[in-house]
Write a protein that holds these residues in place. Structure first.
Motif, PDB file in Angstrom:
ATOM      1  N   GLY A   1       0.936  -1.154   0.163  1.00  0.00           N
ATOM      2  CA  GLY A   1       0.098  -0.144   0.020  1.00  0.00           C
ATOM      3  C   GLY A   1       0.829   1.157  -0.107  1.00  0.00           C
ATOM      4  N   GLU A   2       0.397   2.165  -0.814  1.00  0.00           N
ATOM      5  CA  GLU A   2       0.899   3.602  -0.822  1.00  0.00           C
ATOM      6  C   GLU A   2       2.477   3.442  -1.546  1.00  0.00           C
ATOM      7  OE1 GLU A   2       0.118   6.218   2.489  1.00  0.00           O
ATOM      8  OE2 GLU A   2      -1.010   4.555   3.434  1.00  0.00           O
ATOM      9  N   SER A   3       2.877   2.433  -2.373  1.00  0.00           N
ATOM     10  CA  SER A   3       3.983   2.452  -2.770  1.00  0.00           C
ATOM     11  C   SER A   3       4.029   3.335  -3.975  1.00  0.00           C
ATOM     12  CB  SER A   3       4.360   0.968  -3.074  1.00  0.00           C
ATOM     13  OG  SER A   3       3.492   0.354  -3.958  1.00  0.00           O
ATOM     14  N   GLY A   4       3.010   3.549  -4.647  1.00  0.00           N
ATOM     15  CA  GLY A   4       2.895   4.617  -5.792  1.00  0.00           C
ATOM     16  C   GLY A   4       2.545   3.968  -7.091  1.00  0.00           C
ATOM     17  N   LYS A   5       1.632   2.810  -6.695  1.00  0.00           N
ATOM     18  CA  LYS A   5       1.205   1.925  -8.029  1.00  0.00           C
ATOM     19  C   LYS A   5       0.346   2.917  -8.847  1.00  0.00           C
ATOM     20  CE  LYS A   5      -0.437  -1.291  -5.506  1.00  0.00           C
ATOM     21  NZ  LYS A   5       0.161  -0.952  -4.350  1.00  0.00           N
ATOM     22  N   SER A   6      -0.583   3.555  -8.320  1.00  0.00           N
ATOM     23  CA  SER A   6      -1.967   4.266  -8.754  1.00  0.00           C
ATOM     24  C   SER A   6      -1.125   5.296  -9.452  1.00  0.00           C
ATOM     25  CB  SER A   6      -2.769   4.820  -7.845  1.00  0.00           C
ATOM     26  OG  SER A   6      -3.444   3.933  -7.153  1.00  0.00           O
ATOM     27  N   THR A   7      -0.166   6.134  -8.956  1.00  0.00           N
ATOM     28  CA  THR A   7       0.416   7.188  -9.491  1.00  0.00           C
ATOM     29  C   THR A   7       1.263   6.805 -10.768  1.00  0.00           C
ATOM     30  OG1 THR A   7       0.635   8.350  -7.457  1.00  0.00           O
ATOM     31  CG2 THR A   7       2.218   9.045  -9.215  1.00  0.00           C
ATOM     32  N   PHE A   8       1.880   5.498 -10.563  1.00  0.00           N
ATOM     33  CA  PHE A   8       2.783   5.266 -11.904  1.00  0.00           C
ATOM     34  C   PHE A   8       1.559   4.925 -13.047  1.00  0.00           C
ATOM     35  CE2 PHE A   8       4.319   1.585 -14.243  1.00  0.00           C
ATOM     36  CZ  PHE A   8       5.461   1.767 -14.694  1.00  0.00           C
TER      37      PHE A   8
ATOM     38  N   VAL B   1       8.241  -0.105  -4.481  1.00  0.00           N
ATOM     39  CA  VAL B   1       8.629   0.035  -3.188  1.00  0.00           C
ATOM     40  C   VAL B   1       8.409   1.612  -2.833  1.00  0.00           C
ATOM     41  CG1 VAL B   1      10.167  -0.652  -1.133  1.00  0.00           C
ATOM     42  CG2 VAL B   1       9.695  -2.094  -3.155  1.00  0.00           C
ATOM     43  N   SER B   2       7.937   1.727  -1.627  1.00  0.00           N
ATOM     44  CA  SER B   2       8.275   3.307  -1.147  1.00  0.00           C
ATOM     45  C   SER B   2       9.530   3.179  -0.614  1.00  0.00           C
ATOM     46  CB  SER B   2       7.034   3.650  -0.402  1.00  0.00           C
ATOM     47  OG  SER B   2       7.270   4.988   0.001  1.00  0.00           O
ATOM     48  N   SER B   3      10.589   3.770  -1.106  1.00  0.00           N
ATOM     49  CA  SER B   3      11.663   3.646  -0.466  1.00  0.00           C
ATOM     50  C   SER B   3      12.011   4.662   0.635  1.00  0.00           C
ATOM     51  CB  SER B   3      13.027   4.061  -1.438  1.00  0.00           C
ATOM     52  OG  SER B   3      12.922   5.172  -1.993  1.00  0.00           O
ATOM     53  N   SER B   4      11.284   5.426   0.806  1.00  0.00           N
ATOM     54  CA  SER B   4      11.423   6.453   1.893  1.00  0.00           C
ATOM     55  C   SER B   4      10.624   6.093   3.176  1.00  0.00           C
ATOM     56  CB  SER B   4      10.724   7.898   1.411  1.00  0.00           C
ATOM     57  OG  SER B   4       9.343   7.762   1.260  1.00  0.00           O
TER      58      SER B   4
ATOM     59  N   ASP C   1      -2.141  -1.736  10.775  1.00  0.00           N
ATOM     60  CA  ASP C   1      -1.863  -2.373  11.858  1.00  0.00           C
ATOM     61  C   ASP C   1      -1.096  -1.379  12.984  1.00  0.00           C
ATOM     62  OD1 ASP C   1       0.828  -2.579  11.218  1.00  0.00           O
ATOM     63  OD2 ASP C   1       0.450  -4.757  11.173  1.00  0.00           O
ATOM     64  N   ARG C   2      -0.455  -0.182  12.428  1.00  0.00           N
ATOM     65  CA  ARG C   2       0.036   0.648  13.079  1.00  0.00           C
ATOM     66  C   ARG C   2       1.386  -0.178  14.169  1.00  0.00           C
ATOM     67  NH1 ARG C   2      -1.164   5.551  11.050  1.00  0.00           N
ATOM     68  NH2 ARG C   2      -3.232   5.837  10.895  1.00  0.00           N
ATOM     69  N   LEU C   3       1.728  -1.225  13.479  1.00  0.00           N
ATOM     70  CA  LEU C   3       2.744  -1.945  14.238  1.00  0.00           C
ATOM     71  C   LEU C   3       4.097  -2.307  13.052  1.00  0.00           C
ATOM     72  CD1 LEU C   3       0.984  -4.269  16.798  1.00  0.00           C
ATOM     73  CD2 LEU C   3       2.086  -2.061  17.107  1.00  0.00           C
ATOM     74  N   THR C   4       3.566  -3.014  11.877  1.00  0.00           N
ATOM     75  CA  THR C   4       4.499  -3.255  11.014  1.00  0.00           C
ATOM     76  C   THR C   4       5.148  -2.268  10.234  1.00  0.00           C
ATOM     77  OG1 THR C   4       2.968  -5.360  10.919  1.00  0.00           O
ATOM     78  CG2 THR C   4       4.760  -4.993   9.252  1.00  0.00           C
ATOM     79  N   ASN C   5       6.779  -2.517  10.109  1.00  0.00           N
ATOM     80  CA  ASN C   5       7.315  -1.330   9.354  1.00  0.00           C
ATOM     81  C   ASN C   5       6.883  -1.659   7.960  1.00  0.00           C
ATOM     82  OD1 ASN C   5       9.844  -1.124   7.967  1.00  0.00           O
ATOM     83  ND2 ASN C   5      10.222   0.290   9.647  1.00  0.00           N
ATOM     84  N   ARG C   6       6.781  -0.574   7.180  1.00  0.00           N
ATOM     85  CA  ARG C   6       6.508  -0.401   5.801  1.00  0.00           C
ATOM     86  C   ARG C   6       7.324  -1.219   4.915  1.00  0.00           C
ATOM     87  NH1 ARG C   6       3.155   5.075   4.550  1.00  0.00           N
ATOM     88  NH2 ARG C   6       1.414   4.586   6.040  1.00  0.00           N
ATOM     89  N   LEU C   7       8.709  -0.791   5.295  1.00  0.00           N
ATOM     90  CA  LEU C   7       9.862  -1.425   4.371  1.00  0.00           C
ATOM     91  C   LEU C   7       9.736  -3.093   4.756  1.00  0.00           C
ATOM     92  CD1 LEU C   7      11.935  -1.436   2.524  1.00  0.00           C
ATOM     93  CD2 LEU C   7      13.555  -0.681   4.350  1.00  0.00           C
ATOM     94  N   THR C   8       9.925  -3.386   5.832  1.00  0.00           N
ATOM     95  CA  THR C   8       9.706  -4.879   6.082  1.00  0.00           C
ATOM     96  C   THR C   8       8.539  -5.485   5.624  1.00  0.00           C
ATOM     97  OG1 THR C   8      10.611  -4.597   8.677  1.00  0.00           O
ATOM     98  CG2 THR C   8       9.466  -6.592   8.180  1.00  0.00           C
ATOM     99  N   GLU C   9       7.318  -4.926   5.641  1.00  0.00           N
ATOM    100  CA  GLU C   9       6.269  -5.549   4.856  1.00  0.00           C
ATOM    101  C   GLU C   9       6.351  -5.614   3.301  1.00  0.00           C
ATOM    102  OE1 GLU C   9       1.774  -6.229   4.662  1.00  0.00           O
ATOM    103  OE2 GLU C   9       3.351  -6.585   6.009  1.00  0.00           O
ATOM    104  N   SER C  10       6.954  -4.537   2.707  1.00  0.00           N
ATOM    105  CA  SER C  10       7.370  -4.856   1.277  1.00  0.00           C
ATOM    106  C   SER C  10       8.148  -5.751   1.006  1.00  0.00           C
ATOM    107  CB  SER C  10       7.906  -3.386   0.639  1.00  0.00           C
ATOM    108  OG  SER C  10       6.839  -2.450   0.622  1.00  0.00           O
ATOM    109  N   LEU C  11       9.239  -6.055   1.902  1.00  0.00           N
ATOM    110  CA  LEU C  11      10.404  -7.179   1.910  1.00  0.00           C
ATOM    111  C   LEU C  11       9.481  -8.534   1.830  1.00  0.00           C
ATOM    112  CD1 LEU C  11      13.193  -5.599   4.060  1.00  0.00           C
ATOM    113  CD2 LEU C  11      13.249  -6.416   1.649  1.00  0.00           C
TER     114      LEU C  11
END
Length: 248
Positions: free
Chosen positions: A57-64, A118-121, A130-140
């Protein structure tokens, strides 16, 4: 007495030792034409390039996707803008994109290439779900599932490390080492952080001998950046697709 004339004419020059009526000959002609059409369709399908766009989510797919439409000369009219209203509302108010991933599997048939965004930032942010999982970890984790799936063993996978502009700003004030202890290098050096991110995704492949992982640093809101990157991506995809055709 007049000779008896059969009600149907007979053709005697189709197959040795076999007589075909005109109706049967027409059916055979149609059958051959259908076979030719099927053969042409099979060749077309083999040459067809199917690109699957994936990402958390929010990695930029729609914008791309919007940039692809702009680049290919199809701007958005008022009706198209209105159609995006529910999508924007869903992303901003409702954002539950984990639940949408089961729909991905409906699109996996005969995929030529996967573009994984991937949202690298967002290495210091958590999921809205869930307000717990790191977004980069989720992408990985998502990438690990995709890249090690047997369905994609012969599929080109291209990694888009998106939001480079935001990453460049963030590394100046936030240390990635506070969130990923295994990071080595200067946490405030953009190049060091980008190198680390690429290695994180590359290491998720269990079979290091499989097809190479291509990667690009992108800024999806920058039309010219996406235009140049996608030109390179097309070359990569067509090159790999040509090799596959030659092996068949």
């Amino acid at each position: 007495m007049a000779d008896f004339l059969p009600s149907r004419s007979v053709l005697s020059v189709c197959f040795p030792g076999c007589l075909l009526t005109s109706g049967e000959a027409e059916q055979q002609r149609k059958s051959k034409e259908i076979d030719k059409c099927l053969s042409r369709e099979k060749t077309y399908v083999k040459r067809l390039v199917k690109i699957l766009l994936l990402g958390a989510g929010e990695s930029g797919k729609s914008t791309f996707l919007k940039q692809m439409r702009i680049i290919h000369g199809q701007d958005f009219d008022q009706r198209a803008r209105e159609e995006f209203r529910p999508t924007i509302y869903s992303n901003v108010i409702k954002g539950g994109q984990r639940s949408e991933r089961k729909r991905w599997f409906e699109c996996f048939d005969s995929v030529t290439s996967i573009l994984f965004l991937v949202s690298s930032s967002e290495f210091d942010q958590v999921l809205m779900e869930d307000r717990l999982t790191n977004r980069l970890t989720e992408s990985l984790n998502i990438f690990e599932t995709i890249v090690n799936n047997r369905v994609f063993s012969n599929v080109s996978i291209i990694l888009f490390l998106n939001k480079t502009d935001l990453l460049e700003e963030k590394v100046q004030i936030v240390s990635i080492k506070d969130y990923f202890l295994e990071f080595e290098g200067d946490p405030h050096c953009l190049r060091d952080v980008q190198k680390f991110l690429v290695e994180c995704f590359r290491n998720k492949r269990r079979d290091q001998q499989q097809k190479p992982l291509y990667h690009h640093f992108t800024t999806a809101i920058n039309t010219e950046n996406i235009r140049l990157v996608f030109r390179d991506v097309k070359d990569t995809i067509l090159h790999d697709n040509l090799k596959q055709l030659m092996l068949q």
